[in-house]
Design a protein around this motif. Sequence first.
Motif, PDB file in Angstrom:
ATOM      1  N   LEU A   1       4.079  -1.375   3.576  1.00 41.64           N
ATOM      2  CA  LEU A   1       4.256  -0.127   2.896  1.00 41.64           C
ATOM      3  C   LEU A   1       5.264  -0.152   1.610  1.00 41.64           C
ATOM      4  CD1 LEU A   1       4.357   2.809   5.649  1.00 41.64           C
ATOM      5  CD2 LEU A   1       2.324   1.949   4.284  1.00 41.64           C
ATOM      6  N   LEU A   2       4.674   0.619   0.639  1.00 41.92           N
ATOM      7  CA  LEU A   2       5.219   1.082  -0.195  1.00 41.92           C
ATOM      8  C   LEU A   2       5.536   2.717  -0.141  1.00 41.92           C
ATOM      9  CD1 LEU A   2       7.089   1.172  -3.144  1.00 41.92           C
ATOM     10  CD2 LEU A   2       4.717   1.964  -4.326  1.00 41.92           C
ATOM     11  N   LEU A   3       6.939   3.000   0.333  1.00 38.20           N
ATOM     12  CA  LEU A   3       7.411   4.142   0.765  1.00 38.20           C
ATOM     13  C   LEU A   3       7.712   5.010  -0.365  1.00 38.20           C
ATOM     14  CD1 LEU A   3       7.231   6.228   3.356  1.00 38.20           C
ATOM     15  CD2 LEU A   3       9.605   5.617   3.654  1.00 38.20           C
ATOM     16  N   VAL A   4       7.100   5.983  -0.876  1.00 39.45           N
ATOM     17  CA  VAL A   4       7.566   6.784  -2.146  1.00 39.45           C
ATOM     18  C   VAL A   4       8.250   7.991  -1.974  1.00 39.45           C
ATOM     19  CG1 VAL A   4       6.590   7.795  -4.371  1.00 39.45           C
ATOM     20  CG2 VAL A   4       5.369   5.770  -3.288  1.00 39.45           C
TER      21      VAL A   4
ATOM     22  N   ARG B   1      -0.392  10.968   2.433  1.00 43.42           N
ATOM     23  CA  ARG B   1       1.055  11.566   2.676  1.00 43.42           C
ATOM     24  C   ARG B   1       1.392  11.086   4.043  1.00 43.42           C
ATOM     25  NH1 ARG B   1       2.116  17.245   0.021  1.00 43.42           N
ATOM     26  NH2 ARG B   1       0.995  16.837  -1.890  1.00 43.42           N
ATOM     27  N   VAL B   2       2.797  10.735   4.178  1.00 40.94           N
ATOM     28  CA  VAL B   2       3.235  10.633   5.746  1.00 40.94           C
ATOM     29  C   VAL B   2       4.295  11.611   6.097  1.00 40.94           C
ATOM     30  CG1 VAL B   2       2.487   8.086   6.186  1.00 40.94           C
ATOM     31  CG2 VAL B   2       4.546   8.594   5.001  1.00 40.94           C
TER      32      VAL B   2
ATOM     33  N   ARG C   1       0.766  -1.140   0.005  1.00 36.30           N
ATOM     34  CA  ARG C   1       0.176  -0.058  -0.102  1.00 36.30           C
ATOM     35  C   ARG C   1       0.732   1.397  -0.002  1.00 36.30           C
ATOM     36  NH1 ARG C   1      -0.517   0.959   5.728  1.00 36.30           N
ATOM     37  NH2 ARG C   1       0.797  -0.708   6.874  1.00 36.30           N
ATOM     38  N   ALA C   2       0.650   1.980  -1.010  1.00 37.69           N
ATOM     39  CA  ALA C   2       1.715   3.255  -1.124  1.00 37.69           C
ATOM     40  C   ALA C   2       1.379   4.534  -0.272  1.00 37.69           C
ATOM     41  CB  ALA C   2       1.315   3.732  -2.710  1.00 37.69           C
ATOM     42  N   ARG C   3       2.340   5.091   0.139  1.00 35.66           N
ATOM     43  CA  ARG C   3       2.373   6.314   0.855  1.00 35.66           C
ATOM     44  C   ARG C   3       3.511   7.294   0.453  1.00 35.66           C
ATOM     45  NH1 ARG C   3      -1.524   4.172   2.063  1.00 35.66           N
ATOM     46  NH2 ARG C   3      -2.686   3.687   3.939  1.00 35.66           N
ATOM     47  N   LEU C   4       3.174   8.747   0.503  1.00 39.34           N
ATOM     48  CA  LEU C   4       4.322   9.337  -0.048  1.00 39.34           C
ATOM     49  C   LEU C   4       4.724   9.964   1.098  1.00 39.34           C
ATOM     50  CD1 LEU C   4       5.201  11.102  -2.651  1.00 39.34           C
ATOM     51  CD2 LEU C   4       3.605  12.770  -1.978  1.00 39.34           C
ATOM     52  N   LEU C   5       6.081  10.149   1.024  1.00 38.61           N
ATOM     53  CA  LEU C   5       6.964  10.573   2.392  1.00 38.61           C
ATOM     54  C   LEU C   5       7.034  12.025   1.921  1.00 38.61           C
ATOM     55  CD1 LEU C   5       8.336  10.426   5.216  1.00 38.61           C
ATOM     56  CD2 LEU C   5      10.339   9.677   3.878  1.00 38.61           C
ATOM     57  N   PHE C   6       6.361  12.890   2.330  1.00 37.13           N
ATOM     58  CA  PHE C   6       6.501  14.187   2.047  1.00 37.13           C
ATOM     59  C   PHE C   6       5.347  15.073   2.754  1.00 37.13           C
ATOM     60  CE2 PHE C   6       6.037  18.041  -1.045  1.00 37.13           C
ATOM     61  CZ  PHE C   6       7.541  18.007  -1.270  1.00 37.13           C
ATOM     62  N   PRO C   7       5.877  16.269   3.305  1.00 39.27           N
ATOM     63  CA  PRO C   7       4.951  17.239   4.186  1.00 39.27           C
ATOM     64  C   PRO C   7       3.778  17.615   3.318  1.00 39.27           C
ATOM     65  CG  PRO C   7       7.107  18.188   3.759  1.00 39.27           C
ATOM     66  CD  PRO C   7       7.154  17.102   2.813  1.00 39.27           C
ATOM     67  N   GLY C   8       2.775  17.967   4.148  1.00 36.76           N
ATOM     68  CA  GLY C   8       1.604  18.218   3.628  1.00 36.76           C
ATOM     69  C   GLY C   8       0.586  18.586   4.831  1.00 36.76           C
ATOM     70  N   ASP C   9      -0.413  19.519   4.592  1.00 38.01           N
ATOM     71  CA  ASP C   9      -1.531  19.778   5.878  1.00 38.01           C
ATOM     72  C   ASP C   9      -2.024  18.311   6.091  1.00 38.01           C
ATOM     73  OD1 ASP C   9      -0.789  22.351   5.629  1.00 38.01           O
ATOM     74  OD2 ASP C   9      -2.443  22.858   4.219  1.00 38.01           O
ATOM     75  N   ASP C  10      -2.325  17.603   5.285  1.00 37.91           N
ATOM     76  CA  ASP C  10      -3.166  16.490   5.457  1.00 37.91           C
ATOM     77  C   ASP C  10      -1.986  15.248   5.663  1.00 37.91           C
ATOM     78  OD1 ASP C  10      -2.020  16.249   2.906  1.00 37.91           O
ATOM     79  OD2 ASP C  10      -3.668  15.330   2.188  1.00 37.91           O
ATOM     80  N   ALA C  11      -0.746  15.319   5.925  1.00 33.26           N
ATOM     81  CA  ALA C  11       0.232  14.390   6.167  1.00 33.26           C
ATOM     82  C   ALA C  11       0.149  13.820   7.496  1.00 33.26           C
ATOM     83  CB  ALA C  11       1.619  14.902   6.068  1.00 33.26           C
TER      84      ALA C  11
END
Length: 201
Positions: A102-105, A129-130, A77-87
């Motif tokens: 996890l698939l950490l993108v 996002r995480v 299951r993919a997650r994007l490692l990048f800051p954001g308001d909803d991270a």
Amino acid sequence: MSRAQCPRCMRPQSHCLCELIPQLASRTRVLLLQHPSEVNHALNTARLAALGLTNAQLVVGEVFEDLATLLNPPGYRARLLFPGDDAQLIVADVVGEQDLPLLLVVPDGTWRKARKLLHLNPLLAQLPRVTLPEGAVSRYRLRKAPGPGALSTLEAIVQALEILEPATSFTPLLRSFEALIEGQIEAMGADTYLKNHGHKS
């Protein structure tokens, strides 16, 4: 005349880092999407991460035609490692046998280039996002960070994996990184380094 280059770590043969690069297994799969401007950068830490992790893939580009396939490997299951308001703050991946790892993108580039990758690849921008906890201290020493807690790509991956998989140590990945930094400082000379970077903590 250009110096001979190691085809694996892309460093000059005289400063090859391959002996310092581990082969670490992880439950988490890491997908590095690297902006082309980073490929020939002397401090290409994404490449070090991809070489040091057996469950990692490095793809270079601005627009990724096969992104849907890259983001959906079977069993993850993919997650994007990048800051954001909803991270969401990244936490230990305590999962049962029925849950997918996890698939950490991880976008790799300057903040501006990384944001451009998200802009040019809507599928990437749509991923949940995480983000990492605040207060991390970078060992980079050679680039001015845009703010406190800014890490190199490799450092961010190590910290994320240490949180996700606390039973495994991923710090051996940093050995080649630290040697890379020391080599760059040595190459620029102590006086130049202190003049440009010495006053920064």
